[in-house]
Design an enzyme around this catalytic site. Sequence first.
Site, mmCIF file in Angstrom:
data_model
loop_
_atom_site.group_PDB
_atom_site.id
_atom_site.type_symbol
_atom_site.label_atom_id
_atom_site.label_comp_id
_atom_site.label_asym_id
_atom_site.label_seq_id
_atom_site.Cartn_x
_atom_site.Cartn_y
_atom_site.Cartn_z
ATOM 1 C CE1 TYR A 403 -3.511 2.723 0.661
ATOM 2 C CE2 TYR A 403 -1.986 3.480 2.357
ATOM 3 C CZ TYR A 403 -3.094 3.696 1.550
ATOM 4 O OH TYR A 403 -3.786 4.876 1.636
ATOM 5 C CG ASP A 485 5.797 2.766 1.170
ATOM 6 O OD1 ASP A 485 6.085 3.327 2.250
ATOM 7 O OD2 ASP A 485 4.645 2.754 0.703
ATOM 8 C CE LYS A 513 1.355 4.510 8.303
ATOM 9 N NZ LYS A 513 0.044 5.095 8.568
#
Length: 688
Positions: A403, A485, A513
């Site tokens: 994702y 990623d 994050k």
Amino acid sequence: MPMSRTVAVIQARTSSTRLPRKVLAPVGPVTLVERLVRQLGGARELDAVVVATSADPSDDELAAHLEAAGVPVYRGELDDVLARFAGAALSHGAEVVVRLTGDCPLHTPDTVDEVVAAFRASGADYASNVDPYTRPDGLDVEVFHRGALERALREAQPGPDREHVTPWLRRSEAVRRHAHLHRDGLGGEGLRWTVDEPADLEYVRRVWARLDEIGAQPHSYETIMKAALEVGARDGADISNRGYYRSLFEAAAGEAAPPLRLERSEELLRRSAAVVPGGAQTYSKSWRQHIRGVSPVFLERGEGARVWDVDGNEYVDLVQGLLPNVLGYAHPEVDRAAYERARRGHSFSLAHPLEVELAERLVRLIPCAEMVRFGKNGSDATAGAVRVARAFTRRDRVATCGYHGWQDWFIGTTSRTAGVPEAVRELAHPFPYDDLEALDRLLSAHPGEFAAVIMEPFNFFPPAEGYLQGVRELAHRHGALLIFDEICTGFHMGLGGAQKMFGVLPDLATFGKAMGNGYPISCIVGRRDVMQTFDDVFVSFTFAGDVAAMAAAMAVLDVLEHTDALPRMHAAGRKLADGAHALAAEAGLGDRFRTHGHPAWTLLRFLDAGGADDPVLKTLWSQEVVRRGVLVLATHNVCAALDYAAVEHVLRAYAEAFRFVGRLAAEGADLAAYLDGPVPSPAFRARG
């Protein structure tokens, strides 16, 4: 009997469930427990060693054997382990008490001395080397004052707190605790030196056979480590402390939890429906991911590992904002750094020196980083990395695995394609993880057209040996760049991310994050020649240079670099996963529950009889858990503020939920009939 200031009490009995009489098993010329006693003879910090066992006839042989060998023995109640242990310590005049267990025959005197010395220096009431483990499982040492033990004896209630010695001490707010980390570089973390299974016993016998060739006891940690590695390391795959998890399960009532009061949440949701499309700003933070009418919808505040909803209900939060809060909510050092920066301005008309300082630090910490550009969220970073890769290679197609955010270039590969032009969708191609042949076929189908392979290097399933290196080689063979990623893996799994863990350097990588502990910041890092393409590629937005978030990121890196935050996180995550597995097994659901991933980020799966995901079983379990004060989606998103008390709160809730759901499953009940709300909808569905 002379009064001793520092007394080691060894817990030992013969009625072990998994390996009965293990403490009396021969390990060379003496028994297992005698090996431990002889090792402790070399501990300079101990004044006495006593074995605490039960007064049950099953332990008569053990007591007689030890007494014949000259080892002091104290016998007490079989079921009140805390009282038995305290009796042993107090009857031998202990002022400082050292707790050890009799199934650890590879224990070392220098390990005990280090923890006792650290306890004395800390001024704490309790110290240990088990939270987190930095040495093999089987070198556990807990040290505490006589007064703390006496208080536990008075206040601990029947159940797990008395069936074990230290849960009350490790949880009580009245006890000052200290965690001692052995920084010896010998690599003992993750090894298994305790004895619970026949294979464990055979392993320690082989190690002691090698040690007996070296010389007489006692042996140091370094000596035993060398012998253990010569014999062959035994990893710590088995679950430790099963007895404690069993106690939690047996103490659980196994009844349905009462509903939460959620009036304010439901009122706000009704108001939200009129003014906020979707009801929240992030899909995975909306009511759709939780059980409508059962779970909270709006949170009011957070502190550490805990949050409070708008109705005043308190939860241990295992979502942590979808991973950003690596240190927990409202971390004082991080918040102070952001505040001090913001009060002097934080969104300037020109660049700020902090941009340079943070970039220099990331270049030092992240293996592939030679230059850095900042963003505000993960989608900024992945979109920027893909745009730069396309500009650098002068190609358009991108291979994706995982994702990667909400922008058109990626989201068109999912079931959420509304609003994404078909021409854009045709340029991104998903490929399966851990399948080099599939990736090679994909790249070969469009020769000379792929700009990049972008992937999550690790999600919940570790790569096969050589897979990530193979992806790198394939990408380069086809003229594409490799982009990792690391929005989720970065900083949770270590300062250098998955690329450092697996030793594979991508050309570009994205982080976010956890980088700001909730303050919005992300980055793209990578090879200098590729990163310099940003001189021509337009990736620019007003708040990319927000230095309050950068100040927060610097504070986060300070904590992660210079404290034991990461080891504590990983230890807490292992306890949660181990405890959940053990409790599921006790409930008869061992074949229907699985975990996958890293201790900091673990996927929970509930299965039907055929091995497929069972959303009803998961939802009913979640209903019981949230009503007992645990906020969890499908994963354990672990933060450094998840202390022993929070972990135990979670495990007690899990024990109740597993016992309740397990009983219904065993009875053949219709689990859906016990749901008080709908099964949550997944964000993405399989594309037909």
